[in-house]
Design a protein around this motif. Structure first.
Motif, short mmCIF file in Angstrom:
data_model
loop_
_atom_site.label_atom_id
_atom_site.label_comp_id
_atom_site.label_asym_id
_atom_site.label_seq_id
_atom_site.Cartn_x
_atom_site.Cartn_y
_atom_site.Cartn_z
N GLU A 1 2.42 7.71 -6.47
CA GLU A 1 1.37 8.68 -6.69
C GLU A 1 1.85 10.07 -6.27
O GLU A 1 1.67 11.06 -6.94
CB GLU A 1 0.16 8.29 -5.85
N PHE B 1 -6.43 12.20 6.69
CA PHE B 1 -5.24 11.85 5.91
C PHE B 1 -4.80 13.02 5.07
O PHE B 1 -5.54 14.00 4.91
CB PHE B 1 -5.56 10.66 4.99
N LYS B 2 -3.60 12.94 4.55
CA LYS B 2 -3.06 13.98 3.68
C LYS B 2 -3.17 13.53 2.23
O LYS B 2 -2.68 12.46 1.88
CB LYS B 2 -1.61 14.26 4.04
N THR B 3 -3.79 14.35 1.39
CA THR B 3 -3.88 13.98 -0.02
C THR B 3 -2.57 14.32 -0.71
O THR B 3 -1.69 14.94 -0.14
CB THR B 3 -5.00 14.76 -0.72
N ASP B 4 -2.47 13.94 -1.97
CA ASP B 4 -1.24 14.19 -2.72
C ASP B 4 -0.99 15.68 -2.89
O ASP B 4 0.14 16.10 -3.06
CB ASP B 4 -1.34 13.57 -4.11
N VAL C 1 -11.36 11.05 -1.24
CA VAL C 1 -10.85 12.22 -1.93
C VAL C 1 -11.83 12.64 -3.03
O VAL C 1 -12.15 13.82 -3.19
CB VAL C 1 -9.45 11.94 -2.53
N ALA D 1 0.83 -1.20 0.00
CA ALA D 1 0.00 0.00 0.00
C ALA D 1 0.87 1.26 0.00
O ALA D 1 0.63 2.19 -0.76
CB ALA D 1 -0.91 0.00 1.22
N ALA E 1 2.52 2.04 -3.35
CA ALA E 1 1.58 2.65 -4.29
C ALA E 1 1.45 4.14 -3.99
O ALA E 1 1.47 4.98 -4.89
CB ALA E 1 0.23 1.97 -4.19
N ALA E 2 1.37 4.47 -2.70
CA ALA E 2 1.21 5.86 -2.31
C ALA E 2 2.42 6.69 -2.75
O ALA E 2 2.28 7.82 -3.20
CB ALA E 2 1.02 5.96 -0.81
N GLY F 1 -6.31 2.11 1.12
CA GLY F 1 -4.93 1.73 0.86
C GLY F 1 -4.48 1.90 -0.57
O GLY F 1 -3.33 1.70 -0.89
N GLU F 2 -5.38 2.33 -1.46
CA GLU F 2 -4.97 2.47 -2.86
C GLU F 2 -3.92 3.55 -3.02
O GLU F 2 -3.00 3.44 -3.82
CB GLU F 2 -6.18 2.79 -3.74
N THR F 3 -4.10 4.65 -2.28
CA THR F 3 -3.14 5.75 -2.41
C THR F 3 -2.46 6.08 -1.10
O THR F 3 -1.64 6.97 -1.04
CB THR F 3 -3.85 7.02 -2.93
N GLY F 4 -2.81 5.40 -0.04
CA GLY F 4 -2.23 5.70 1.25
C GLY F 4 -3.09 5.06 2.31
O GLY F 4 -4.04 4.33 1.99
N HIS F 5 -2.83 5.38 3.56
CA HIS F 5 -3.58 4.76 4.64
C HIS F 5 -4.94 5.44 4.79
O HIS F 5 -5.23 6.07 5.81
CB HIS F 5 -2.76 4.84 5.92
N TYR F 6 -5.74 5.41 3.75
CA TYR F 6 -7.09 5.97 3.79
C TYR F 6 -7.87 5.48 2.59
O TYR F 6 -7.31 4.86 1.68
CB TYR F 6 -7.03 7.50 3.79
#
Lengths: 252, 247
Positions: free
Chosen positions: A38, A143-146, B47, A31, A34-35, B37-42
């Motif tokens: 991105e 959470f923090k977005t990109d 989004v 996971a 992947a983050a 979990g696709e882009t992070g722990h959320y």
């Protein structure tokens, strides 16, 4: 055989932990990998805000616009952004007030003692790069977005209020309707369409400046080049992305 | 009993492990939400949800497409920095279909104006402020000021119109009798376009010295200091606030 059973129970409880730990160990890194990719892809879009304290006239239009745009509860203590009025007295005493968050503007202060200086400070979620609220969330609902914005997933939030406690800026509250945590999103639905956050849109004096932190030319970058920047509570190492100019040393 | 020669307890252990592992996988599939979990722990989906909330403030550019009269006025006026919706309220629904929503029209006296223009000492100096009680009472503001171009019908006569805080401070100080022009030369244009014609400010100690120096030709009641020995390395206003000097 009572002896046997207790041994089995013991084994089960001993095994439960390593099994789930092993699963997490296998799935976790996938996971995060992947983050990471991105993150690099859209890193040039990284949002921040500048606040020129010496331009704020305390009209409170931003507070009103924020409430309307984000459909916040009517009651006068749920704010994603609010204005504080500081009054610094000759004897060093500091008074701070924020009647109803400043949504209806301000009335003259009931003055006791001589005030040496007084000014308004707009406050909001600092969108920290190192956010304590995200660290404490037990379920990953904040959470923090990109693009650097801290969001709350209200469908997934369990309303435990850890994040509200953890925020050093008092920027979070519990929405009484959904019983979930809520806070400023930089109007995420607006900025992703190229609009300005509602508070910036209505600010009459340009006290609020919104833009991209990493772009070469954005209104925010220009402000950052031209002025001395400060953040709130720098010692906490939260690395806020809301920057203040002409901030008085008394502002907390 | 031995299976392929493996010790009994190892087999039991293996079965147990398999069950626990299976249950964990099943529970995860049941309780971890789809896009987690696709882009992070959320949840990545969160989004998208946040990005698709409805927009209520349309922004001034859109209004200009249909209301070019007001826009034309506003663009050149003191109110050029104001969004239409700061007075007319959120109007995205109206911009989409003008029959769907009537924006607010704040015609009553002070309804829209006072949050910004009522005198408050905490506002930055230079910002135009009035004291509502004293400023042409009873008439609606829009009777004299077009909200889209509020230029006052006449050029303000006093500096206090815009520098209310300084005026009020000075009025309770020992300098109350001094006019602003004693120390500042302000061209008449400063009252029309303040920022393009800034008045000057005293730059040297002699500006105060002409009244306060030992040998100055000024009123006898004025306290004197010796310019050579009194705070010699500083400008006077580094210690005394000129609009409220205190000893």
């Amino acid at each position: 055989m009572p002896e046997d059973r207790s041994r089995r129970e013991f084994l089960i409880s001993v095994l439960q932990f390593p099994c789930s730990a092993a699963l997490v160990a296998v799935c976790g890194p996938l996971a995060t990998a992947a983050a990471a990719t991105e993150d690099e892809a859209s890193s040039e879009r990284y949002f921040g805000m500048g606040i020129q304290v010496d331009k704020c006239i305390g009209c409170g239009r931003c507070v009103r616009a924020c409430k309307t745009e984000n459909d916040l509860p009517e009651a006068p203590f749920y704010f994603r952004t609010w204005i504080e009025r500081y009054a610094i007295h000759a004897d060093g005493r500091v008074d701070v007030d924020s009647p109803e968050g400043g949504i209806n503007g301000f009335l003259p202060r009931e003055s006791e003692g001589e005030v040496v200086r007084s000014f308004f400070v707009p406050k909001l979620c600092n969108q920290c790069d190192n956010p304590p609220c995200v660290q404490v969330c037990p379920v990953g609902a904040t959470f923090k977005t990109d693009d650097g914005v801290i969001l709350v997933d209200s469908d997934y939030c369990i309303g435990c209020r850890y994040c509200i406690q953890a925020c050093p800026y008092g920027a979070r509250f519990l929405d009484p309707r959904t019983k979930t945590a809520d806070k400023c999103t930089f109007c995420y639905h607006r900025i992703t369409q190229g609009l300005l956050p509602a508070c910036v849109e209505v600010c009459p004096t340009g006290a609020r400046v919104f833009g991209e932190l990493k772009a070469d030319a954005s209104p925010l970058r220009r402000l950052m080049r031209m002025s001395r920047l400060q953040v709130l509570k720098p010692s906490l190492n939260t690395e806020p992305k809301v920057f203040y100019t002409e901030l008085d040393g008394e502002v907390r | 009993m031995k299976l392929w020669g493996i010790a009994d307890q190892v087999v039991r252990l293996a079965i147990l492990l398999a069950i626990v592992g299976g249950v964990t996988v099943a529970l995860r599939a049941r309780f971890v939400p789809p896009s987690f979990g696709e882009t992070g722990h959320y949840r990545a989906e969160a989004v998208t949800i946040a990005a698709e909330l409805p927009v209520r403030y349309a922004g001034s550019e859109i209004c200009a497409e249909c209301h070019d009269d007001q826009e034309e006025l506003r663009r050149r006026s003191y109110h050029r920095g104001l969004s239409c919706e700061v007075c007319h309220g959120a109007a995205a629904a109206h911009a989409e279909d003008f029959e769907a929503q009537q924006p607010l029209v704040p015609r009553a006296r002070g309804e829209a104006c006072l949050a910004c223009h009522e005198y408050l000492p905490s506002r930055p100096t230079g910002f135009p402020q009035i004291i509502e009680r004293l400023h042409n009472p009873l008439e609606p503001c829009v009777g004299c000021h077009d909200p889209h171009d509020p230029t006052p019908p006449e050029v303000p006569s006093s500096c206090a119109a815009c520098h209310a805080q300084i005026e009020r401070t000075k009025a309770v100080s020992h300098h109350l009798a001094l006019t602003c022009e004693t120390c500042h030369e302000a061209a008449p244009e400063h009252r029309i376009e303040p920022r393009s014609h800034l008045p000057n400010k005293p730059t040297a100690r002699e500006a105060c010295g002409r009244c306060h120096a030992e040998g100055a030709d000024s009123g006898a009641e004025i306290p004197r200091v010796d310019l050579d020995t009194h705070g010699p390395r500083y400008l006077c206003w580094q210690c005394h606030y000129p609009h409220h000097p205190e000893a």
